[in-house]
Design a protein around this motif. Sequence first.
Motif, short mmCIF file in Angstrom:
data_model
loop_
_atom_site.label_atom_id
_atom_site.label_comp_id
_atom_site.label_asym_id
_atom_site.label_seq_id
_atom_site.Cartn_x
_atom_site.Cartn_y
_atom_site.Cartn_z
N SER A 122 14.47 -14.16 -52.02
CA SER A 122 13.52 -13.55 -52.94
C SER A 122 12.69 -12.48 -52.23
O SER A 122 12.44 -11.40 -52.77
CB SER A 122 12.60 -14.61 -53.55
OG SER A 122 13.32 -15.47 -54.39
N GLU A 123 12.26 -12.78 -51.01
CA GLU A 123 11.49 -11.80 -50.24
C GLU A 123 12.35 -10.59 -49.90
O GLU A 123 11.89 -9.44 -49.97
CB GLU A 123 10.97 -12.45 -48.96
CG GLU A 123 9.96 -13.55 -49.21
CD GLU A 123 9.55 -14.28 -47.94
OE1 GLU A 123 8.61 -15.09 -48.00
OE2 GLU A 123 10.20 -14.07 -46.88
N THR A 178 16.18 -12.07 -62.90
CA THR A 178 16.36 -12.25 -61.46
C THR A 178 15.13 -11.75 -60.70
O THR A 178 14.64 -12.42 -59.78
CB THR A 178 17.60 -11.47 -60.98
OG1 THR A 178 18.76 -12.00 -61.64
CG2 THR A 178 17.79 -11.60 -59.48
N VAL A 179 14.60 -10.59 -61.09
CA VAL A 179 13.41 -10.06 -60.43
C VAL A 179 12.20 -10.93 -60.72
O VAL A 179 11.38 -11.20 -59.84
CB VAL A 179 13.16 -8.60 -60.87
CG1 VAL A 179 11.82 -8.08 -60.34
CG2 VAL A 179 14.29 -7.70 -60.40
N ALA A 180 12.09 -11.41 -61.97
CA ALA A 180 10.96 -12.28 -62.32
C ALA A 180 10.99 -13.56 -61.48
O ALA A 180 9.95 -14.03 -61.01
CB ALA A 180 11.01 -12.62 -63.81
N ARG A 181 12.16 -14.11 -61.28
CA ARG A 181 12.27 -15.33 -60.48
C ARG A 181 11.88 -15.07 -59.04
O ARG A 181 11.21 -15.87 -58.39
CB ARG A 181 13.69 -15.87 -60.55
CG ARG A 181 13.85 -17.27 -59.95
CD ARG A 181 15.28 -17.76 -60.07
NE ARG A 181 15.77 -17.59 -61.42
CZ ARG A 181 17.05 -17.66 -61.76
NH1 ARG A 181 17.96 -17.89 -60.83
NH2 ARG A 181 17.43 -17.50 -63.01
N CYS A 236 7.81 -15.74 -54.70
CA CYS A 236 6.94 -15.12 -53.70
C CYS A 236 5.47 -15.28 -54.02
O CYS A 236 4.62 -14.62 -53.40
CB CYS A 236 7.30 -13.65 -53.54
SG CYS A 236 8.89 -13.38 -52.72
N GLY A 237 5.14 -16.15 -54.96
CA GLY A 237 3.76 -16.52 -55.19
C GLY A 237 3.04 -15.83 -56.32
O GLY A 237 1.84 -16.07 -56.54
N ILE A 238 3.73 -14.98 -57.08
CA ILE A 238 3.11 -14.35 -58.23
C ILE A 238 3.07 -15.37 -59.38
O ILE A 238 4.02 -16.13 -59.56
CB ILE A 238 3.89 -13.09 -58.65
CG1 ILE A 238 4.00 -12.12 -57.46
CG2 ILE A 238 3.21 -12.40 -59.83
CD1 ILE A 238 2.69 -11.69 -56.87
N ARG A 239 1.98 -15.38 -60.12
CA ARG A 239 1.81 -16.36 -61.20
C ARG A 239 3.01 -16.31 -62.15
O ARG A 239 3.37 -15.25 -62.68
CB ARG A 239 0.51 -16.08 -61.95
CG ARG A 239 0.26 -17.05 -63.11
CD ARG A 239 -1.11 -16.79 -63.72
NE ARG A 239 -2.17 -17.24 -62.81
CZ ARG A 239 -3.39 -16.70 -62.76
NH1 ARG A 239 -3.68 -15.66 -63.52
NH2 ARG A 239 -4.29 -17.19 -61.92
N THR A 289 5.30 -13.08 -64.47
CA THR A 289 6.39 -12.44 -63.75
C THR A 289 7.35 -11.68 -64.66
O THR A 289 7.88 -10.63 -64.27
CB THR A 289 7.18 -13.47 -62.94
OG1 THR A 289 7.66 -14.51 -63.80
CG2 THR A 289 6.31 -14.06 -61.84
N SER A 290 7.60 -12.17 -65.86
CA SER A 290 8.53 -11.48 -66.75
C SER A 290 7.99 -10.11 -67.13
O SER A 290 8.72 -9.10 -67.12
CB SER A 290 8.78 -12.32 -68.00
OG SER A 290 9.69 -11.67 -68.87
#
Length: 262
Positions: free
Chosen positions: A144-145, A166-169, A174-177, A181-182
């Motif tokens: 993810s990082e 995929t980007v939202a996951r 990586c710690g975003i609420r 994320t979506s």
Amino acid sequence: MSIGVHIPEYLQDCELVAGEDLARDPAFWLAHVLLTMGDPGEPTEPYGVDTSVYDEMVDRLGDPEQPWPVLRVCFDGGHTAYAVYANWEDQNNVDFFIRHAEWGRLGHLGQRGADEAGPGLSWTELLTLATSTQGGHEGLTNPSERLLLLLPMLGDADMPAEARGTVARALSNCGIRAEATSELAAILLGEQDSASGPRWTSSSDAPIAVCSSPYSPRQVPLALGITPEQAQALAAALSGPGQAEVIEHQWDEGSASRSSGA
């Protein structure tokens, strides 16, 4: 103590330090994507990052008095992708490039900041680098990082429907609420224009894909001038299997690793 990084083919009048420790802080990832792809002045609390912590991170990433942070993604065949926060007195850029110890040159992907150039990666290449089995022990290991670090170089007219998820996951890992994320992923990816967006083509004579965008350094083959054997090795390392089940498995492993504090 920060560890110095030496890149022989990069600028020699700057001090570089390993910046992978920054990856432990969600404020870094929010700053990284907003500085390179979004609005750096956007409110940060909805993403789970305190404003003061975010501002402190932005100041650190752009401080010309400090050594320049370097984050690395090692991937197959002994190749390494770099993101360098290049901070001059009068401007800031994030430089993205690929290097191999045997090349004697850099393969430029692009820049974000005062000087814009890109895209530098197709969607397939981005996923491949994020989930590569790697060729070294330095740099980021969490998929993810790795994906978020190189995401600013993405540009592809043929984005799959699952790209936003995929980007939202990755953002969540990586710690975003999670609840935000979506929406953030949608902002970062923007509207994909399948008619006029960047397209990637390769051939048996030119195995490394080139980009149709006039603003991309990859209008010519990446690391132009390397040997045919080196070009074939780079093309193979960038293409990867692209298997959805492999990506899903590694994403889940990355999430579990972060949750356990690894």
